[in-house]
Scaffold this motif. Structure first.
Motif, short mmCIF file in Angstrom:
data_model
loop_
_atom_site.label_atom_id
_atom_site.label_comp_id
_atom_site.label_asym_id
_atom_site.label_seq_id
_atom_site.Cartn_x
_atom_site.Cartn_y
_atom_site.Cartn_z
N PHE A 92 -27.03 42.34 6.47
CA PHE A 92 -26.44 42.92 7.53
C PHE A 92 -27.06 42.76 8.85
O PHE A 92 -26.80 42.53 9.88
CB PHE A 92 -26.09 44.43 7.22
N LEU A 93 -28.42 43.05 8.70
CA LEU A 93 -29.39 42.80 9.99
C LEU A 93 -29.45 41.53 10.44
O LEU A 93 -29.56 41.20 11.29
CB LEU A 93 -30.75 43.57 9.57
N ALA A 94 -29.44 40.38 9.23
CA ALA A 94 -29.31 39.06 9.56
C ALA A 94 -28.02 38.73 10.45
O ALA A 94 -28.22 38.24 11.48
CB ALA A 94 -29.55 38.28 8.60
N GLN A 95 -27.04 39.44 10.28
CA GLN A 95 -25.66 39.18 10.89
C GLN A 95 -25.80 39.76 12.30
O GLN A 95 -25.35 39.40 13.32
CB GLN A 95 -24.61 39.88 10.02
N VAL A 96 -26.38 40.99 12.17
CA VAL A 96 -26.27 41.55 13.64
C VAL A 96 -27.51 40.82 14.61
O VAL A 96 -26.79 40.76 15.56
CB VAL A 96 -27.08 43.12 13.37
N VAL A 97 -28.40 40.52 14.33
CA VAL A 97 -29.25 39.81 15.10
C VAL A 97 -28.91 38.40 15.57
O VAL A 97 -28.94 38.03 16.70
CB VAL A 97 -30.81 39.40 14.58
N ALA A 98 -28.24 37.83 14.63
CA ALA A 98 -27.48 36.39 14.79
C ALA A 98 -26.34 36.71 15.77
O ALA A 98 -26.02 35.94 16.85
CB ALA A 98 -27.01 35.86 13.78
N LEU A 99 -25.55 37.54 15.59
CA LEU A 99 -24.36 37.83 16.54
C LEU A 99 -24.71 38.32 17.79
O LEU A 99 -24.03 37.97 18.83
CB LEU A 99 -23.39 38.84 15.83
N LEU A 100 -25.80 39.21 18.08
CA LEU A 100 -26.33 39.69 19.26
C LEU A 100 -26.76 38.41 20.23
O LEU A 100 -26.42 38.45 21.33
CB LEU A 100 -27.44 40.48 19.19
N GLY A 101 -27.50 37.45 19.47
CA GLY A 101 -27.74 36.25 20.34
C GLY A 101 -26.38 35.40 20.50
O GLY A 101 -26.17 34.72 21.72
N THR A 102 -25.53 35.22 19.68
CA THR A 102 -24.22 34.65 19.83
C THR A 102 -23.62 35.19 21.06
O THR A 102 -22.98 34.43 21.84
CB THR A 102 -23.32 34.47 18.80
N GLY A 103 -23.48 36.56 21.20
CA GLY A 103 -22.89 37.15 22.38
C GLY A 103 -23.46 36.97 23.42
O GLY A 103 -22.89 36.61 24.59
N LEU A 104 -24.71 36.77 23.65
CA LEU A 104 -25.47 36.30 25.03
C LEU A 104 -25.03 34.87 25.33
O LEU A 104 -24.77 34.80 26.51
CB LEU A 104 -26.93 36.36 24.72
N ALA A 105 -24.86 34.16 24.35
CA ALA A 105 -24.59 32.53 24.66
C ALA A 105 -22.82 32.76 25.15
O ALA A 105 -22.85 31.86 25.96
CB ALA A 105 -24.58 31.78 23.47
N MET A 141 -32.70 37.71 36.18
CA MET A 141 -32.95 36.58 35.75
C MET A 141 -31.64 35.70 35.77
O MET A 141 -30.65 36.23 35.90
CB MET A 141 -33.54 36.47 34.43
N GLY A 142 -31.71 34.25 35.77
CA GLY A 142 -30.71 33.46 35.50
C GLY A 142 -29.92 33.48 34.31
O GLY A 142 -30.62 33.79 33.10
N TYR A 143 -28.69 33.06 34.47
CA TYR A 143 -27.98 33.16 33.13
C TYR A 143 -28.66 32.16 31.89
O TYR A 143 -28.56 32.35 30.71
CB TYR A 143 -26.44 32.74 33.18
N ASN A 144 -29.06 31.09 32.45
CA ASN A 144 -29.80 30.16 31.23
C ASN A 144 -30.67 30.74 30.44
O ASN A 144 -30.81 30.30 29.23
CB ASN A 144 -30.39 28.81 32.13
N THR A 145 -31.49 31.85 31.03
CA THR A 145 -32.25 32.33 30.08
C THR A 145 -31.79 33.15 28.95
O THR A 145 -32.17 33.31 27.79
CB THR A 145 -33.10 33.23 30.93
N LEU A 146 -30.65 33.50 29.03
CA LEU A 146 -29.95 33.92 28.12
C LEU A 146 -29.52 33.40 26.77
O LEU A 146 -29.81 33.81 25.57
CB LEU A 146 -28.34 34.54 28.28
N PHE A 147 -29.68 31.92 26.77
CA PHE A 147 -29.79 31.23 25.64
C PHE A 147 -30.95 31.07 24.65
O PHE A 147 -31.14 31.44 23.46
CB PHE A 147 -29.58 29.70 26.15
N LEU A 148 -31.99 31.71 25.45
CA LEU A 148 -33.17 31.84 24.68
C LEU A 148 -32.87 33.00 23.60
O LEU A 148 -33.55 33.10 22.60
CB LEU A 148 -34.39 32.16 25.68
N GLY A 149 -32.22 34.14 24.16
CA GLY A 149 -31.99 35.27 23.14
C GLY A 149 -31.23 34.85 21.87
O GLY A 149 -30.98 35.42 20.75
N THR A 150 -30.38 33.80 22.23
CA THR A 150 -29.55 33.14 21.03
C THR A 150 -30.39 32.40 20.04
O THR A 150 -30.37 32.66 18.91
CB THR A 150 -28.38 32.29 21.41
#
Length: 439
Positions: A14-27, A162-171
């Motif tokens: 479940f935690l794996a799903q949460v962190v992956a989806l948080l990153g996907t949401g930033l993307a 910050m610029g939006y491109n930085t959000l991809f690093l969260g992904t």
């Protein structure tokens, strides 16, 4: 609902799903802004194409991945696919042309097409009891809602500094975190299925799916939620930035409203599903999404679009979206033996995304060519067609056991137990090739 997190394996998944989806949401937020930078007012067409590429990858890759997922070590497969997704996300901040976005999205989503159904098919093996699995489904829905709530909110805050491109690093961080959590647990493996040919393996899940009445109804309801969510995901950036002239942060809060509605429904569904069957709950959710699109079109026609109206509509859309999709895992679990679950979850993944494959480009084209009101009305019409089809394909009052006769089996077949006419919960398999009272 949270008691299922006491299971260590499920908790880590479940935690794996949460962190992956948080990153996907930033993307998701970053892609909308990247498209607007590259294409301006044609961003809806670019995003429509991006989502179409995503759906092509899902529809084409998921059945193949589902056919071979039961032959591979699940943990190794999931970790490898997470790392592929991380590498693709790492490259996105450096793109300068639209075609580069298209290539990277195809690679990333092809990996997701292998990851997601394999992950989903693992959960009922970890939590075999239906009541615990139902609560796990609601938690899973909440994890998806975090993608639509926390990620846009976090994106809105980050975009102020910050610029939006930085959000991809969260992904990238999300996918790496997911891989580390998956590798930290041992995953159960179902009994090995019978040896089958490549054609049989790649089409088995879809054949089981289309032979089962409740799943044919689910497919029709997928049309309704695809139409509604396509309007949200493809056209929000044009509605917020183009029509309302609001800031980048406002786009994040608009997506937050959709996720908030979905999360509200997911929190209520376990208790509701303890009292009501899946069918009326899911049909009500689809009706809500269609009604919301129609009311938003009427509101724009009468008074013009305002942000409060859009936030309210996206919240209600999220409620209906969750009411349809959250119980779908229960239908899939009941409709296949454990060894067939990867294939049938892959079939749901592919067929549901085939609906989005149609709705995403249609939504972007309608918005670009005709504007918001025609887009809303046409997509609402598509959703209504899905509801009508579901009512016809999925009979009310579905019985727990189906009485049937086996004329196709030898008299000494152990399944018969001495009686050709018998009853039991029916799923499509080698002995039950179709759903009917008599074989």
């Amino acid at each position: 609902m949270l008691n299922v997190l006491a299971d260590r394996t499920y908790r880590h998944l479940f935690l794996a799903q949460v962190v992956a989806l948080l990153g996907t949401g930033l993307a998701t937020v970053a892609l909308g802004l990247l498209a607007y930078d590259l294409a301006g007012n044609d961003a809806a067409m670019v995003l429509g194409t991006v989502f179409t590429i995503k759906m092509v990858a899902y529809v084409g890759v998921a059945p193949v991945a589902g056919a071979f997922a039961d032959r591979l070590n699940r943990r190794v497969l999931l970790v490898a696919l997470d790392l592929v997704r991380a590498l693709c996300a790492l490259a996105l901040p450096f793109v300068t042309e639209v075609w580069q976005v298209y290539v990277l999205i195809f690679l990333l989503q092809s990996a997701s097409a292998g990851f997601t159904p394999t992950f989903q098919a693992t959960i009922p093996d970890v939590l075999p009891e239906e009541d615990r699995y139902t609560r796990a489904l609601s938690l899973s829905r909440l994890a998806y809602d975090l993608e639509n709530i926390v990620s846009p909110m976090l994106a809105a805050l980050l975009l102020t500094v910050m610029g939006y491109n930085t959000l991809f690093l969260g992904t990238v961080a999300g996918f790496i975190g997911s891989a580390l959590l998956v590798v930290s647990v041992m995953l159960p493996s179902p009994a090995a299925p019978a040896t089958r040919g490549i054609y049989d393996r790649t089409t088995r899940g879809i054949r089981i799916y289309l032979a089962t009445p409740r799943l044919r109804g689910l497919l029709a309801l997928n049309v309704s939620v695809a139409a509604a969510s396509a309007m949200v995901l493809v056209n929000s950036v044009v509605l917020v930035r183009g029509m309302l002239g609001l800031s980048d942060s406002a786009l994040g809060w608009t997506m937050f409203a959709f996720g908030a509605g979905s999360m509200s429904a997911a929190l209520s569904l376990p208790r509701l599903l303890d009292r009501l069957p899946d069918r009326p709950v899911m049909l009500a959710g689809a009706v809500l999404t269609v009604a919301t699109l129609v009311c938003l079109a009427g509101g724009i026609g009468l008074t013009g679009l305002n942000w409060g109206m859009l936030l309210c509509a996206w919240f209600l859309n999220g409620v209906g979206f969750s009411a349809v999709l959250t119980p779908s895992g229960r239908l899939l679990r009941r409709s296949a033996h454990p060894e067939d679950r990867p294939a049938i979850f892959a079939a749901q993944f592919a067929l549901s995304h085939a609906c989005w494959l149609v709705c995403y480009p249609l939504s972007g084209w309608l918005m670009t060519r005709f504007g918001a009101i025609p887009a809303l009305i046409v997509l609402a019409g598509a959703g209504l067609i899905g509801i009508i089809a579901a009512l016809r394909l999925w009979p009310a009052g579905e019985v727990a056991e189906v009485e049937h006769i086996h004329d196709n089996l030898a008299p000494d077949d152990p399944h018969l137990n001495g009686e050709r006419r018998h009853s039991h919960p029916l799923v499509i398999d080698d002995r039950h090739p179709r759903w009917a009272k008599h074989f």
